[in-house]
Design an enzyme around this catalytic site. Structure first.
Site, PDB file in Angstrom:
ATOM      1  CE  LYS A  77      52.229  43.781 -37.645  1.00  0.00           C
ATOM      2  NZ  LYS A  77      51.199  44.803 -37.478  1.00  0.00           N
ATOM      3  CB  VAL A 181      37.536  50.116 -34.529  1.00  0.00           C
ATOM      4  CG1 VAL A 181      37.303  51.040 -35.710  1.00  0.00           C
ATOM      5  CG2 VAL A 181      39.033  49.918 -34.286  1.00  0.00           C
ATOM      6  N   GLY A 182      34.577  49.957 -33.730  1.00  0.00           N
ATOM      7  CA  GLY A 182      33.198  50.158 -34.169  1.00  0.00           C
ATOM      8  C   GLY A 182      32.342  50.911 -33.160  1.00  0.00           C
TER       9      GLY A 182
END
Ligand code: NAD
Length: 377
Positions: A77, A181-182
């Protein structure tokens, strides 16, 4: 000495690099956690208040997520200090400088995270080439546009239903957060017979026991509107979405939305975690005790990173979607079988699955965390 190795354990991190280039105001940190499975993939997070601790935790999360997803990649990261809404030319200068500072750090592959996007990745591509999640015009697979994570969630849901006492056809679903996403999870699940009875975004919740029209909701969101602009549904507070009676509840917005103080309001039989860490560990235990099955985030929402890895290996959209389907179904089943057999939480089974895969990969190496083969140094 203590400071530099504060986050070190048997899995990593292999390297922590602090980058400082005063001529352009660049301050960034890269943590490469573990590359036993292959070069690390993990996003660049841009924010004013990032730090080494956060970067190390996120890098470890990527090691586990990539391993659980069955990818030949380790975890890393990067965090970049700065306001992501700064003028575009300033942001471009920082991102290009960061890419150059990491030109020879071949065991890290750039990807987007909060504060960075596909345009930032295109600048990295232009400088050093080693990056995923590019714009379509230069060979990328637009994973949010095609709904890669929602597609994965829909397959995790189908497999999870083998462990529940109801079917997808006619199942009532509720989605918190109607973004990339949703909305795509809602689209894929309703296409297969589920009924969306409620959804929320940052402006509020809408509810209709007879079902909402998903295509219309997507149109409203894509034209810049809010869910509460939909007619023909009850309009409720943003957080009312937690208490709506349903069969499947899908968090796809923010971390820690289900906690000790509201877990008792949740009325669902199955929770499929689209967002990262949407449920606190304590609340997840409470749900398990009540017989609510939770599919953990890093199993259920791995579609995005699988898509990004497929892009890196030269695959097209069709092959990426097929790989997401195969991996999500296989990993969800492995986790739920193991959790049922040993009577443990799916999250604990998933963590063990990921750790086993990382340790197995480490056992093939002369050194445990890295390899001197080309591309891994
Ligand atoms: P997004 O920005 O496209 O959508 C987020 C949605 O959540 C928006 O509709 C927003 O209005 C809504 N929202 C924000 N705060 C809310 C709140 N308090 N209550 C209800 N709704 C709220 O983001 P996304 O890409 O869909 O990501 C959603 C979550 O899934 C994040 O936690 C992200 O880290 C995680 N995730 C995303 C992907 C991916 O492929 N995009 C992959 C893995 C995990």
């Amino acid at each position: 000495m203590k400071d530099a190795f504060e986050f070190a354990d048997e899995l990593g991190p292999l390297k922590t690099i602090h980058i400082h280039e005063p001529s352009v105001g660049l301050r960034a940190i890269l943590v490469i956690d573990n590359v036993a499975k292959g070069p690390s993939i993990g996003g660049v997070r841009m924010a004013p208040d990032v730090n080494t601790r956060e970067c190390s935790r996120l890098a470890r999360a990527m090691t586990l997520k990539n391993a659980a997803a069955g990818l030949p990649h380790g975890g890393g990261k990067a965090v970049l200090y700065g306001d992501p809404k700064m003028p575009k030319a300033d942001k471009e200068r920082l991102i290009r400088a960061l890419a150059n500072a990491l030109r020879y750090t071949e065991d890290y592959i750039f990807a987007p995270d909060m504060g960075t996007d596909e345009v930032c990745m295109a600048w990295v591509k232009d400088e050093i080439g080693r990056v995923v999640a590019l714009p379509r015009e230069i060979g990328g697979i637009p994973l949010d546009e095609i709904g890669a994570t929602g597609w994965g969630l829909s397959h995790a849901t189908e497999v999870a239903l083998e462990y529940c006492d109801f079917e997808l056809a006619g199942a009532r679903i509720v989605v918190q957060g109607f973004g990339a996403v949703g909305k795509n999870a809602a689209r894929f699940l309703t296409n297969r017979g589920a009924v969306l009875v409620a959804a929320s975004d940052s402006r509020g919740t809408i509810h209709s026991a007879n079902g909402l029209d998903v295509a219309r909701l997507i149109e409203i969101k894509e034209s810049g509107g809010a869910l509460v602009d939909y007619s023909g549904a009850d309009k409720l507070d943003r957080d009312a979405v937690v208490g709506i009676d349903c069969d499947i509840w899908i968090p796809a917005a923010r971390p820690d939305v289900i906690r000790g103080d509201n877990v008792d309001r949740l009325k669902a039989k199955l929770v499929v975690e689209g967002a990262n860490i949407p449920i606190t560990p304590g609340a997840e235990k409470v749900l398990a005790e009540k017989g609510v099955l939770c599919i953990p985030d890093f199993i259920a929402n791995a579609g995005g990173v699988i898509c990004a890895a497929m892009e890196f290996h030269g695959a097209g959209e069709g092959a990426a979607m097929q790989s997401i389907e195969e991996k999500l179904r296989r990993n969800t089943r492995l986790v739920l079988e193991d959790a049922a057999r040993r009577n443990i939480l799916p999250r604990d089974a998933a963590t063990e699955l990921a750790l086993d895969r990382v340790r197995k990969a480490m056992s093939f190496r002369r050194y445990s965390l890295f390899s001197s083969a080309p591309g891994f140094v």
